[in-house]
Design a protein around this motif. Structure first.
Motif, PDB file in Angstrom:
ATOM      1  N   PHE A   2     -10.243   2.980   3.815  1.00 40.03           N
ATOM      2  CA  PHE A   2      -8.991   2.968   3.083  1.00 40.03           C
ATOM      3  C   PHE A   2      -8.990   1.540   2.353  1.00 40.03           C
ATOM      4  CE2 PHE A   2      -7.050   5.853   6.453  1.00 40.03           C
ATOM      5  CZ  PHE A   2      -7.221   6.891   5.599  1.00 40.03           C
ATOM      6  N   MET A   3     -10.196   0.955   2.111  1.00 37.49           N
ATOM      7  CA  MET A   3     -10.186  -0.421   1.381  1.00 37.49           C
ATOM      8  C   MET A   3     -10.529   0.188   0.073  1.00 37.49           C
ATOM      9  SD  MET A   3     -12.727  -3.718   1.624  1.00 37.49           S
ATOM     10  CE  MET A   3     -12.918  -4.576   0.164  1.00 37.49           C
ATOM     11  N   HIS A   4      -9.932  -0.505  -1.032  1.00 38.67           N
ATOM     12  CA  HIS A   4      -9.813  -0.304  -2.461  1.00 38.67           C
ATOM     13  C   HIS A   4     -11.440  -0.584  -2.721  1.00 38.67           C
ATOM     14  CE1 HIS A   4      -9.621  -0.594  -6.564  1.00 38.67           C
ATOM     15  NE2 HIS A   4      -8.603  -0.172  -6.601  1.00 38.67           N
TER      16      HIS A   4
ATOM     17  N   THR B 150      -4.611  10.027   5.244  1.00 39.30           N
ATOM     18  CA  THR B 150      -3.785  10.127   6.197  1.00 39.30           C
ATOM     19  C   THR B 150      -2.470   9.304   6.193  1.00 39.30           C
ATOM     20  OG1 THR B 150      -4.644   8.542   7.677  1.00 39.30           O
ATOM     21  CG2 THR B 150      -5.561  10.866   7.713  1.00 39.30           C
ATOM     22  N   SER B 151      -1.665   9.328   7.044  1.00 37.20           N
ATOM     23  CA  SER B 151      -0.591   8.342   7.058  1.00 37.20           C
ATOM     24  C   SER B 151      -1.170   6.884   7.275  1.00 37.20           C
ATOM     25  CB  SER B 151       0.619   8.744   8.123  1.00 37.20           C
ATOM     26  OG  SER B 151      -0.037   8.835   9.441  1.00 37.20           O
ATOM     27  N   GLY B 152      -2.259   6.611   7.682  1.00 38.35           N
ATOM     28  CA  GLY B 152      -2.808   5.527   7.871  1.00 38.35           C
ATOM     29  C   GLY B 152      -3.433   4.752   6.710  1.00 38.35           C
ATOM     30  N   PHE B 153      -3.441   5.354   5.607  1.00 39.28           N
ATOM     31  CA  PHE B 153      -4.030   4.887   4.520  1.00 39.28           C
ATOM     32  C   PHE B 153      -3.876   3.346   4.050  1.00 39.28           C
ATOM     33  CE2 PHE B 153       0.026   6.500   2.536  1.00 39.28           C
ATOM     34  CZ  PHE B 153       0.487   5.533   1.880  1.00 39.28           C
TER      35      PHE B 153
ATOM     36  N   ALA C  69       1.142  15.275   3.277  1.00 39.08           N
ATOM     37  CA  ALA C  69       1.488  16.142   2.403  1.00 39.08           C
ATOM     38  C   ALA C  69       0.192  17.070   2.284  1.00 39.08           C
ATOM     39  CB  ALA C  69       1.715  15.422   1.154  1.00 39.08           C
ATOM     40  N   VAL C  70       0.499  18.144   1.762  1.00 31.16           N
ATOM     41  CA  VAL C  70      -0.536  19.155   1.304  1.00 31.16           C
ATOM     42  C   VAL C  70      -0.908  19.073  -0.272  1.00 31.16           C
ATOM     43  CG1 VAL C  70      -1.420  21.500   1.155  1.00 31.16           C
ATOM     44  CG2 VAL C  70       0.465  20.997   2.985  1.00 31.16           C
ATOM     45  N   PRO C  71      -2.153  18.691  -0.642  1.00 32.17           N
ATOM     46  CA  PRO C  71      -2.510  18.458  -1.879  1.00 32.17           C
ATOM     47  C   PRO C  71      -2.124  19.924  -2.373  1.00 32.17           C
ATOM     48  CG  PRO C  71      -4.315  17.864  -0.582  1.00 32.17           C
ATOM     49  CD  PRO C  71      -3.206  18.549   0.517  1.00 32.17           C
TER      50      PRO C  71
ATOM     51  N   SER D  35       4.446   6.415   4.074  1.00 25.47           N
ATOM     52  CA  SER D  35       3.005   6.434   4.267  1.00 25.47           C
ATOM     53  C   SER D  35       3.128   7.885   5.040  1.00 25.47           C
ATOM     54  CB  SER D  35       2.505   5.845   5.428  1.00 25.47           C
ATOM     55  OG  SER D  35       2.703   4.258   4.775  1.00 25.47           O
ATOM     56  N   VAL D  36       4.195   8.037   5.920  1.00 16.14           N
ATOM     57  CA  VAL D  36       3.888   9.363   6.568  1.00 16.14           C
ATOM     58  C   VAL D  36       4.372  10.735   5.594  1.00 16.14           C
ATOM     59  CG1 VAL D  36       5.309  10.913   8.256  1.00 16.14           C
ATOM     60  CG2 VAL D  36       4.675   8.634   8.650  1.00 16.14           C
TER      61      VAL D  36
END
Length: 384
Positions: free
Chosen positions: A312-314, A301-304, A354-356, A348-349
Motif C-alpha cells: 500500500f505504499m505510493h 482492504t481496510s488496511g490501505f 466496499a464492492v467496486p 478506512s473500513v
C-alpha cells in the motif's frame, strides 16, 4: 471532443431521473458500491433507480450510503433479523412487512460479510457463522421475488463447509430462478486492482429467453487493464484540508523503510529491513511493498493506510495511499462522498470493505441490454 475521466467526475448524475424506473434493494449494503454500479448502468440506459431499501448493521456505512443516495430508504439493522425465516418456509411477520413496503422489485443485490471466507482467515473460513449470512440473500429473494438477484463474495465462498453457494442455488431454483455463478477478475471489468470476486446471479424463470446465456452475462469483461497511473496519477501532489486526501502518519521505522524503497528503486522490502515477525520464509512479500504505476494495485482492504498490511505504499512518494486514492482504485468517482465518516478508522473500513461499482455496472448493463427489465412486472401478487 474530450471525455471526462470516469473517476474524476465531480457532478453526480441524476440517477433518480429516467423514462423508466428500476427498483432496487441492497442488503449488507456498505456504502453502496453495488447500488452505485446498478445506478450507473441504469442511467446509461435511460432508467431511473428507486432504492426501496438498503440495509447494513454498520451505522457509518449507512450514513455514507444515505449521503450518496438521499432518496433511498435506509435502515441500520442486521439483515438476518429482517429476513428471519427458514429457506423454503412461509414468510414471517417481519418478512411480510418488508415485502409490503418494498413492493414489486427489479433488482436485489448484496455482498454478505466475507471475512469468514477470506483467504486471510485461514483458521475459520470454512466453518464461520458469518458464512450463513450468504443464505439470507437467498431467503430475501424468496420473500421479495425480484426479477434479478446478484450476490457478491470472495472466491473462497465456494469452499464453505456448509456449502452455502450450493444451498443458495437450490433454494433459488426451487423459488423459480435460473441461477449461475462464476469467479470474476475485476481487472477485466476496468477496475484498477487485482481483485477476484465470486458472483451468483439468479434471474426469474420466464424473464430470460432462449437467446440469453447467463454464463455469457458472467463472462470475463473485455475492457483493457487499467493501471495505477490511470486511476490516481493526478492525485500524487493533491493538496487538501480534507482527511480524505491525507495519508496516515507512519512510524519512524516505516518512514525509513519507504525511503529505502525509493532510494533503491525497489518494490519489495528485503527481509533484513522487515520487522522480525515478517522475516524468514513467507509468501507475504507484498507486506511493506511499494505499488507500481504501470500495474493495477493489489486488492484494497481496510488496511490501505498501513504499510504492514499489504502493498500500500505510493508508487513514487514516501507515504501510503490516501483514502481518496483507495476510493479511486475501488472505482468510486470523485462525486461520491465519504464525508459521513467521523473517524479515520470508519473511513478506512467503509472504503476498504466496499464492492467496486464496476461489478454491478457491467452485469446489470448486460441484463438491461438483454431486455430482462423491459416490461413492467405485474406477475407478483401482493403479499398476504
Amino acid at each position: 471532443m474530450s471525455t471526462v475521466h470516469p473517476l474524476r467526475r465531480r457532478h453526480r448524475p441524476a440517477f433518480e431521473s429516467g423514462s423508466r424506473t428500476l427498483s432496487v434493494v441492497d442488503l449488507f449494503a456498505g456504502c453502496g458500491g453495488l447500488t452505485l454500479g446498478t445506478a450507473e448502468a441504469a442511467h446509461a440506459h435511460g432508467f431511473a433507480i428507486d432504492v426501496r431499501l438498503a440495509v447494513d448493521f454498520e451505522d457509518a456505512a449507512i450514513r455514507a450510503y444515505q449521503a450518496n443516495f438521499p432518496s433511498a430508504k435506509t435502515q441500520v439493522a442486521a439483515v438476518e433479523a429482517i429476513f428471519d425465516g427458514d429457506l423454503g418456509s412461509k414468510p414471517s411477520g417481519s418478512e411480510l412487512s418488508v415485502a409490503r413496503s418494498v413492493g414489486t422489485l427489479d433488482v436485489l443485490v448484496g455482498g454478505p460479510p466475507c471475512q469468514g471466507h477470506s483467504s486471510l482467515n485461514n483458521h475459520t473460513r470454512r466453518a464461520d457463522p458469518k458464512n450463513r449470512f450468504y443464505l439470507r440473500m437467498a431467503r430475501a429473494a424468496e420473500v421479495l421475488r425480484p426479477k434479478v438477484v446478484l450476490i457478491e463474495n470472495v472466491p473462497a465462498v465456494v469452499h464453505d463447509s456448509e456449502g452455502v453457494v450450493d444451498r443458495a442455488t437450490k433454494a433459488l431454483n426451487a423459488a423459480g430462478y435460473t441461477v449461475t455463478n462464476s469467479i470474476l477478475e475485476l481487472v477485466r471489468l476496468g477496475v484498477p486492482q487485482k481483485r477476484r470476486r465470486h458472483v451468483l446471479l439468479g434471474i426469474r424463470t420466464g424473464l430470460v429467453g432462449d437467446d440469453i446465456d447467463l454464463g455469457e452475462v458472467l463472462a470475463a469483461g473485455t475492457q483493457r487493464s487499467r493501471d495505477l497511473r490511470w486511476a490516481i496519477g493526478d492525485l500524487a501532489n493533491q493538496t487538501s484540508n480534507s482527511w480524505v486526501d491525507t495519508p496516515s502518519r507512519p512510524s519512524a521505522e516505516n518512514s525509513a523503510r519507504m525511503q529505502w524503497l525509493i532510494d533503491n528503486d525497489e518494490h519489495d522490502l528485503p527481509n533484513r529491513l522487515r520487522p522480525p515477525c515478517h522475516q524468514g520464509d513467507h509468501s507475504y512479500v507484498s507486506m511493506y511493498g511499494r505499488l507500481k504505476w504501470k500495474e493495477p494495485a493489489q486488492t484494497i482492504t481496510s488496511g490501505f493506510g498501513s504499510l504492514g498490511q499489504g502493498r500500500f505504499m505510493h508508487p513514487s512518494l514516501c507515504r501510503t495511499l490516501t483514502p481518496h486514492e483507495a476510493a479511486r482504485i475501488q472505482g468510486f468517482p470523485d462525486y461520491f462522498t465519504f464525508d459521513a465518516a467521523v473517524t479515520r478508522t470508519e473511513l478506512s473500513v467503509i472504503i476498504g470493505n466496499a464492492v467496486p461499482p464496476a461489478l454491478a455496472a457491467t452485469l446489470i448493463a448486460r441484463l438491461i441490454a438483454a431486455d430482462v427489465f423491459g416490461e413492467p412486472d405485474t406477475s407478483r401478487p401482493a403479499p398476504e
